[in-house]
Design a protein around this motif. Structure first.
Motif: not given
Length: 479
Positions: A240-264
């Motif tokens: 479960v911990g690795l799943m949480a980290i994996g989801l967080l990494v995906c979130f970070v990658i998306r925030q770096a690419k998306v035009r309007d990031p949820l977390l700047p």
């Protein structure tokens, strides 16, 4: 997106009333986080819960609370913090009624999950609303002091009220007592809080990013919360911990690419924001041991009942109130928040170090009371200083996000600290018992080790604060 200055109450009297309403709602939810803990034995006996299900009475609240804070804070920036706050309080109040009327495990756990969600939604924007209401630095420091008192003292007050209610009129009332408070808060907030006039400028919420970070946070809190059952090295915890980290990494990658990031990510580039969040996480991880382990020491070693245990933490609440309401704003105005924070962290570390020397044959006055003085003074000074530093770089457009981040790391710190320290205490207790120590001596030895590690957490927090945080020159939250 823009937030117009007229959204905040304009007169001091109106702002004070709005602050009282916000803090009343926040106090109700903070109290609920700890008031349940002392009533767990009564709940277990009444509903016939197994030991594993009993843990979920707490975890069912913590998981949505930790998972939704960040998203809810950003939604407050986009669509208005008043609406988000009212929605959260309404959900929390309705869920409290369901908890109070619960007659079986499934109903109680479902309602606790809804409670956690409502608390996260409302709590995520409270600090953001406070700092945007006050433009004068001295008035803002006082307001943050009031808010910090609610945040820090609410947990210890919950231990007292929980014991009294559970032993006198029954565990159901630890939930039902929220109804009048919640209803009055919704009515008062609807009339007192000014409606936000936020505009989105055609910006859409990053729904996929929101799902990623919410699931990541929930999985992370779940993994931490379940370590007491499965251990840190178990397949379940690791998976479960690795799943949480994996989801967080995906979130970070998306925030770096998306035009309007949820977390700047520009928020983390601000030195004081990163430093304050890291310091807050470590400090909470350390001091949360008092609310949990000191209570166990008073009950299992000193033989206190629930009411006496609650009274045992009253000095902490009194000192937190005095420091955060009366002393901290003046000291911050004179010596800066950074200086006050460093002194406060030193006091907290000293208090936890004092608890690391508790004795199996000790007494409350010699072993616990001196530490309550140091912890009460330290925490009462630290929270206003930290909140002010964490919000000092937040613009009106990002104050909800900054507020959500501040509350999120508090939740992470408390969950992580509790998991690490309780596991250390339990494992060391088992080792001492295996060597022939009595039950009381083994328990005390486990608590001693945990308090010593907790003190180390706060020492590291002091080092981070001293090396990273700088005194802010100008606060950008003023409209």
């Amino acid at each position: 997106m823009s937030v117009h200055p007229r959204t905040a109450p304009t007169t001091l009297g109106t702002r004070s009333l709005a602050l009282a309403v916000i803090c009343a709602g926040q106090l109700m939810m903070i109290l609920d986080g700890t008031i349940v803990n002392v009533a767990l034995p009564a709940i277990q006996e009444s509903l016939g819960l197994s030991s594993s299900n009993l843990g979920w009475v707490v975890n069912a609240y913590l998981i949505p609370f930790g998972g939704l804070l960040l998203l809810s804070g950003r939604l407050g920036d986009l669509f208005g913090r008043k609406g988000v706050f009212l929605t959260g309080v309404t959900i929390f109040t309705a869920a409290s009624l369901a908890c109070g009327l619960a007659s079986n495990t499934a109903t109680l756990l479902t309602a606790r999950f809804a409670q956690g969600a409502g608390a996260a939604i409302a709590s995520s924007v409270t600090l953001g609303m406070v700092v945007t209401m006050y433009t004068d630095s001295r008035q803002r420091a006082k307001a943050i002091g009031v808010y910090s008192f609610v945040q820090s003292a609410g947990g210890t007050l919950g231990l007292l009220f929980g014991g009294v209610l559970a032993q006198t009129i029954g565990w159901h009332w630890i939930f039902l007592v929220n109804l009048p408070i919640g209803i009055l808060t919704v009515i008062a907030a609807s009339r007192v809080l000014r409606t936000d006039t936020a505009t989105r400028d055609d910006r859409a919420v990053d729904g996929f990013g929101a799902a990623l970070i919410t699931l990541s946070m929930m999985a992370g809190v779940y993994a931490i919360a379940e370590t007491s059952r499965y251990g840190f090295g178990s397949i379940r915890t690791t998976g479960v911990g690795l799943m949480a980290i994996g989801l967080l990494v995906c979130f970070v990658i998306r925030q770096a690419k998306v035009r309007d990031p949820l977390l700047p990510f520009r928020m983390f580039a601000i030195r004081n924001v990163s430093g304050a969040l890291a310091t807050h996480t470590l400090m909470i991880a350390g001091i949360f041991s008092f609310q949990f382990l000191a209570v166990l020491y008073m009950q299992n070693v000193l033989g206190f009942d629930q009411v006496r245990t609650g009274l045992g933490v009253v000095p902490v609440s009194v000192l937190i109130g005095a420091m955060s309401l009366l002393v901290a704003p003046r000291l911050i105005a004179r010596f800066t928040g950074r200086v006050v924070l460093l002194v406060a962290l030193a006091s907290i570390a000293a208090g936890l170090a004092t608890l690391s020397r508790i004795s199996a044959a000790g007494t409350y006055l010699t072993d616990v009371f001196p530490a309550t003085l140091l912890l009460g003074v330290g925490f009462g000074l630290a929270m206003p200083a930290l909140a002010g530093l964490a919000m000092s770089a937040a613009t009106p457009q990002d104050s909800g996000l900054a507020s959500g981040m501040f509350n999120t790391v508090q939740q992470i710190g408390s969950s992580l600290g509790l998991a690490i320290l309780s596991t250390l205490a339990a494992s060391h207790t088992d080792a001492l018992r295996a060597r022939g120590a009595t039950s009381v001596a083994a328990l005390t030895g486990g608590y001693q080790l945990a308090f010593g590690v907790a003190a180390c957490f706060v020492v590291v927090a002091w080092i981070v604060a001293a090396t990273v945080i700088r005194t802010p020159r100008v606060s950008p939250v003023a409209p």
